[in-house]
Structure formats: C-alpha cells, structure tokens
Design an enzyme around this catalytic site. Sequence first.
Site, PDB file in Angstrom:
ATOM      1  N   ASP A 320       0.730  -1.337  -0.131  1.00  0.00           N
ATOM      2  CA  ASP A 320      -0.103   0.127   0.033  1.00  0.00           C
ATOM      3  C   ASP A 320       0.717   1.194   0.513  1.00  0.00           C
ATOM      4  OD1 ASP A 320      -2.549  -0.965  -0.117  1.00  0.00           O
ATOM      5  OD2 ASP A 320      -1.914  -1.111   1.894  1.00  0.00           O
ATOM      6  N   ARG A 351      -3.299   2.302  -9.377  1.00  0.00           N
ATOM      7  CA  ARG A 351      -2.696   2.872  -8.815  1.00  0.00           C
ATOM      8  C   ARG A 351      -1.283   2.228  -9.366  1.00  0.00           C
ATOM      9  NH1 ARG A 351      -3.302   0.714  -2.343  1.00  0.00           N
ATOM     10  NH2 ARG A 351      -5.005   2.547  -1.838  1.00  0.00           N
TER      11      ARG A 351
HETATM   12  C1  S3P Z   1      -5.002  -6.115   3.184  1.00  0.00           C
HETATM   13  C2  S3P Z   1      -3.906  -6.438   2.622  1.00  0.00           C
HETATM   14  C3  S3P Z   1      -3.284  -5.945   1.102  1.00  0.00           C
HETATM   15  C4  S3P Z   1      -3.817  -4.838   1.075  1.00  0.00           C
HETATM   16  C5  S3P Z   1      -4.944  -3.794   2.043  1.00  0.00           C
HETATM   17  C6  S3P Z   1      -5.014  -4.397   3.118  1.00  0.00           C
HETATM   18  C7  S3P Z   1      -5.532  -6.797   4.246  1.00  0.00           C
HETATM   19  O1  S3P Z   1      -4.024  -6.023   0.120  1.00  0.00           O
HETATM   20  O2  S3P Z   1      -3.433  -4.082  -0.494  1.00  0.00           O
HETATM   21  O3  S3P Z   1      -4.806  -2.547   2.009  1.00  0.00           O
HETATM   22  O4  S3P Z   1      -6.006  -5.565   5.229  1.00  0.00           O
HETATM   23  O5  S3P Z   1      -5.246  -7.856   4.552  1.00  0.00           O
HETATM   24  P1  S3P Z   1      -4.200  -7.760  -0.675  1.00  0.00           P
HETATM   25  O6  S3P Z   1      -4.155  -8.305  -0.148  1.00  0.00           O
HETATM   26  O7  S3P Z   1      -5.469  -7.681  -1.963  1.00  0.00           O
HETATM   27  O8  S3P Z   1      -2.645  -7.469  -1.353  1.00  0.00           O
END
Ligand code: S3P
Length: 442
Positions: A320, A351
């Site tokens: 992120d 992004r």
């Molecule tokens: C998150 C996992 C990530 C991240 C998201 C929050 C989480 O996503 O980008 O903002 O809380 O498990 P992905 O699992 O799609 O990578």
Amino acid sequence: MTRFAGRSGNALIGRTKVPGDKSISHRALMIGAVSIGRTSVSGLLEAEDVLCTAVALRALGAGVEKMGQDWIVDGVGVGGLTSPDDILDLGNSGTAARLLLGLMATHDLTAHITGDHSLRSRPMNRVIDPLSRMGAFFHARDGGRMPLVVHGATEPIPLEYEVPVPSAQVKSSVLFAGLNTPGTTTVIEGEATRDHTEHMLKAFGADLDVTVADDGVRRISLTGYAELEARDVVLPGDPSSAAFPGVAALMVPGSDVTIENIGLNPLRAGLFETLQEMDADIEITNVRDQSGEPVGDITFRHGPLTGADIPAARAPSMIDEYPIAAMAAAVASGETRFRGLAELRVKESDRFAAIVDGLVACGVPARADGDDIVVTGQGGPPPGGAEVHVNLDHRIAMAYLVLGLASAKPVTIDDAAAIETSFPGFLELMTGLGADIAPVGD
Ligand code: S3P
C-alpha cells in the site's frame, strides 16, 4: 468533490500519532464478532472502511458499538452469524468485502453485498474460487465483480489452498471460512503477506499452526469449528497512514517529525527498509510489544534522498506504500526502479497508472517497464503544477498532496473526501505539523 492543493513553503515539525491500523481494525471487529463473549477494542480506526465492517457485522447479528473511547463487540460465536435483512454496502473497502465473504461463506446464511464504484470494479474471483470449493455458492456480476450474492455452505468442506497471488485478504478469507468448517483448512503462500489474521486468531484461542519451509513457503493450518474466546485488544497506529506525514518530512527541507506508536510488524514495514535504502534519515525508537504486534516511534528528518532498485520481493510488505514511495523517488537524485507491481493495477484504483501518469503530469519522468515503475528523480523539487484525479483512491489523494509540499508549483487533487476511507484527520494532522494543504476554489 472537494479540491485541495499541497503547496511548498513550510517545514513540517512536531510529534504526532496517526489513527489505528486499518487491517487490524477490520480483523478485531470480525474475529470479535465470531467469538464468545465481549471483546473490547482500543484504538480502532474510525474511518469509513472500518465503519462499513462494523455496520455489516451488526447486520449479521453481532453487537458492535462504541462505548466511551473503546469499541465493544458482543460475539455470536463461530457459526452464529445470520442472514442480514438488507444489502451490505461495503463502500470502498476490499478488505471488508473479501474477509466478510470468507466469514459468511461457511455460515448458513444468504447475503447481498455491494460497494462504491471502485469496489464494484475489483476482482472478487480470487476469493469466490476458494470459497466455492469450500461449499459456498455465489452469483456475481461479470468476472466475479460486485454486487454479488453469497449463499453460505450448509455443509462446509475443508480446503488446502495455495494462494495464486500474494494476498493477505485471500489468505484471511479462506482462514475465516475455515473457522466454521470441520477438519483442517490450510493456506499455502509462496510469499509471506501481512500476518495479523494469524496473530489475532491465535490470541483468541484458535488452534492455528504456521510452518515456514527453507524456501520461504508458509503453510498456515487452522483447526475448524474453532471456539474463539473474546479478549481485549489495543491497536497500533497504522504504518500505512504514518507513511504520509513521515515521507512528507523526508521530502520537505527543514522538516523533523516524530510519529509515535506505529505498528512495526515486519510484514508491513517494507517502506521503512526501502526509505533507508534511499538514504533517508529515519530513526526507530521505543520498540515494544502491544497486543502481540511490535510498535515503536519513528523520527523522519529531511535530507537528500538517493534513487534505489527496489526488489519485487519487497512488494507484499509495502504493497500500500508504493504511491507515497514513488513521491519520495521523485525528489531523490537518480533513478528508482520499483519492481514487480502488477497487483497495483487492482487496488482502490489502478495505482500503477495513477503513479506513472500523475508523476508525468507533475513534470517527473516516470514510466512503466513491464510490471516495474521507473522514476527519474529530480534531486530536489519537482515542477508540480498539475491536478490529479483521485478516482476514489485515498492513498493516491494523500500521496499527491504530499508531492505538492515538495514541488515548485502546487499539486491539486480533485477529491479530498476519498481520504476519509482510511485516514480521518489527515488534513488537520498535516496542517498541524505546518504543511500548507488547503481547499482550492473553482
Ligand atoms: C490488506 C491486504 C492488502 C492491502 C490492503 C489491506 C489486508 O491487500 O493492499 O490494503 O488488510 O489484508 P491484498 O491482500 O489484496 O494484497
């Protein structure tokens, strides 16, 4: 839509704290909701994403409310969630959608879920596929997009699932489904992703075992029909939020900012490693344990930054943080290559494109090279002077406001409201440190 601009001029100085961790906030509410007894959560992030989860869990039968400073969750136990009597609107939150689908997939219930324009365009097949194999049934729009209907399995089937893309959301979704499933559910991940779910499930009494092979492959096994016991949790400040004032301080001459109580889980801390490789002046102090997660204070001081080659293996631990890391790369001297960013194309917005196009609009040479982004740093203030479209993406909004603080001309964003998704109080916090961020008229 509220347009805001970030302008250069002032150094950022002070000590501050950022709101609670978004990932852990969702998990605390969800795990509390399927525990037995009353969970108290201190430091919950009261942002739109997490409030969507709170409302959805209430609709599914759990008690979720704020009492004094804390949030109280009266759990219904694993197996106790019931059909909501209205559509669940999960706003902008991919974490809410994917993790709740996991919980609902093995409960005997039917739910309709939707979200905003951004969430409705995001791929849900990555959870629909494994959850269907566990016995749930879904009707989704083209290619597994929301709005969708889930019919939870009446006879859940345990699964051994190798996650095809590194994703903590997919891992957590399958583990949550495994809670109300007989036998053992196992998730295999080739690259480690944030492990807040594993920590918290264990803390609530789940029988969960993690093994890491020599090649780094992790097997996470959960014994089903779990009996989770409520407990009190204290949440750290969100490192993904701290990144914005922190990197702003690195970029703006004369700045010196300390952010207290930041979560330092190694699987979330990739940005700090990257910034250190870019020669940033960062000092981490007061490291301690809080509710099973490491936390500490970080001081960010302005100084020259140097371009670096950031390996693809870093991506899961800073997934992120690429938008703000790319802003740091814009003021660094030399080229920065961020490798292996395919997943950025399916976040709250594309992004990958938002970084490349926004930087180019601000006069910073940036380009895509396959799944890599290459930024040619300006070795000082970039030109700036552009208006960036946020496309409902909170992190793109904050990243470009920060770029404006270090640019020759202001950088404007077209929708500051998107920031409420994850960081209420961002504008006040930044202006409190001295940043010039203000609304712009038409
Ligand atoms: C998150 C996992 C990530 C991240 C998201 C929050 C989480 O996503 O980008 O903002 O809380 O498990 P992905 O699992 O799609 O990578």
